[in-house]
Design an enzyme around this catalytic site. Structure first.
Site, short mmCIF file in Angstrom:
data_model
loop_
_atom_site.label_atom_id
_atom_site.label_comp_id
_atom_site.label_asym_id
_atom_site.label_seq_id
_atom_site.Cartn_x
_atom_site.Cartn_y
_atom_site.Cartn_z
CB SER A 130 -0.96 0.10 1.15
OG SER A 130 -0.10 0.24 2.33
CB SER B 242 8.87 11.00 8.46
OG SER B 242 7.95 11.72 9.00
CE1 TYR C 48 6.34 7.43 11.38
CE2 TYR C 48 6.38 9.99 11.64
CZ TYR C 48 6.20 8.78 10.78
OH TYR C 48 6.34 8.72 9.36
#
Length: 271
Positions: free
Chosen positions: A24, A151, A164
């Site tokens: 995905s 990120s 995270y």
């Protein structure tokens, strides 16, 4: 590893591409982007049904496809699986796109310790180990390229997402060090630091998602950065400026701003 020539320019044209997180999101779109005749794709993911759909899409575009369903929390199994796949089809482009995005939820005061461990394994430890396994093989063959998906959260000490942001910060430093170590051996390393991309992960976030990108657009940007052998791709570019602001801003002011940030997300679907 082959090269293609367009308009007099040399372009990176991999023969075998291995993509983690290919069931995905960005990983799936990277797989579709590279799908073509005379190219082998090795697609890894946790969701067998969605992974097979991506594989069908890629086969329809002419690519030869192998799939692997595994859990990156088991780093040892992932290393062994990579080496077995590379023995069959030497990988010249390794795209490590798998990752987990979780944060402190609702009124909770801390994250769960188990979640912190899980994100450390999936977002940092296993992709770093796989990148190293890929580097071992690519150095011996004299070339290749490794992409690590980070990120923009790595740039900031987010109080609602320490696991995270911390795991992605570790990956960022690892990618920088790995690129420096491999530069003389013909192996490229690109770190990709996206902002919000329209993926199942980001759809769980209930707060604002400024400058939201589509996953196909992200895949095109990543492919271009590979061709250019870029060290670090940040998109949208505004986040590069925010990173600099975070660096130059006095810590007391920065901490006050960060502590006022709020975000929440829906629970992760059971897998």
């Amino acid at each position: 590893m082959a090269k293609a020539y367009r308009n007099g320019e040399t372009r990176f044209d991999p023969t075998t591409v291995l993509v983690t997180g290919a069931s995905s999101g960005i990983g799936a779109e990277v797989a579709r982007f590279y799908a073509r005749a005379d190219r082998t794709l090795i697609l890894w993911g946790r969701d067998a049904q969605r992974l097979e759909q991506v594989a069908r899409d890629c086969r329809a575009l002419g690519a030869g496809v192998r799939t692997q369903v595994l859990d990156l929390r088991d780093g040892g199994a992932a290393i062994a699986a990579f080496r077995a796949d590379d023995d069959r089809h030497p990988v010249d482009l390794l795209v490590l796109a798998a990752g987990l995005g979780d944060m402190r939820q609702g009124t909770a005061r801390t994250e769960h310790a188990e979640t912190v461990l899980e994100l450390g394994l999936v977002n940092y430890a296993t992709p770093s180990a796989l990148a190293t396994a890929g580097a071992e093989r690519m150095v011996a063959r004299g070339g290749g390229h490794i992409v690590l998906l980070g990120s923009v959260a790595a740039f900031h000490a987010l109080p609602f997402a320490p696991a995270y942001s911390g795991s992605k910060a570790g990956l960022m430093r690892f990618a920088e060090a790995l690129r420096n170590g491999l530069s003389e051996y013909g192996v490229g390393v690109t770190l990709v630091s996206p902002g919000f991309v329209d993926t199942p992960m980001s759809r769980r976030v209930s707060s604002a998602k400024p400058f939201l990108q589509t996953a196909p657009a992200a895949a095109r940007l990543i492919a271009r950065s590979i061709e250019e052998n870029r060290a670090h791709l940040v998109f949208p570019r505004l986040f590069s400026m925010l990173r600099l602001l975070d660096i130059v801003m006095p810590r007391p002011i920065r901490d006050v701003i960060l502590r006022r940030l709020k975000a929440d997300q829906a629970p992760r679907p059971a897998s």
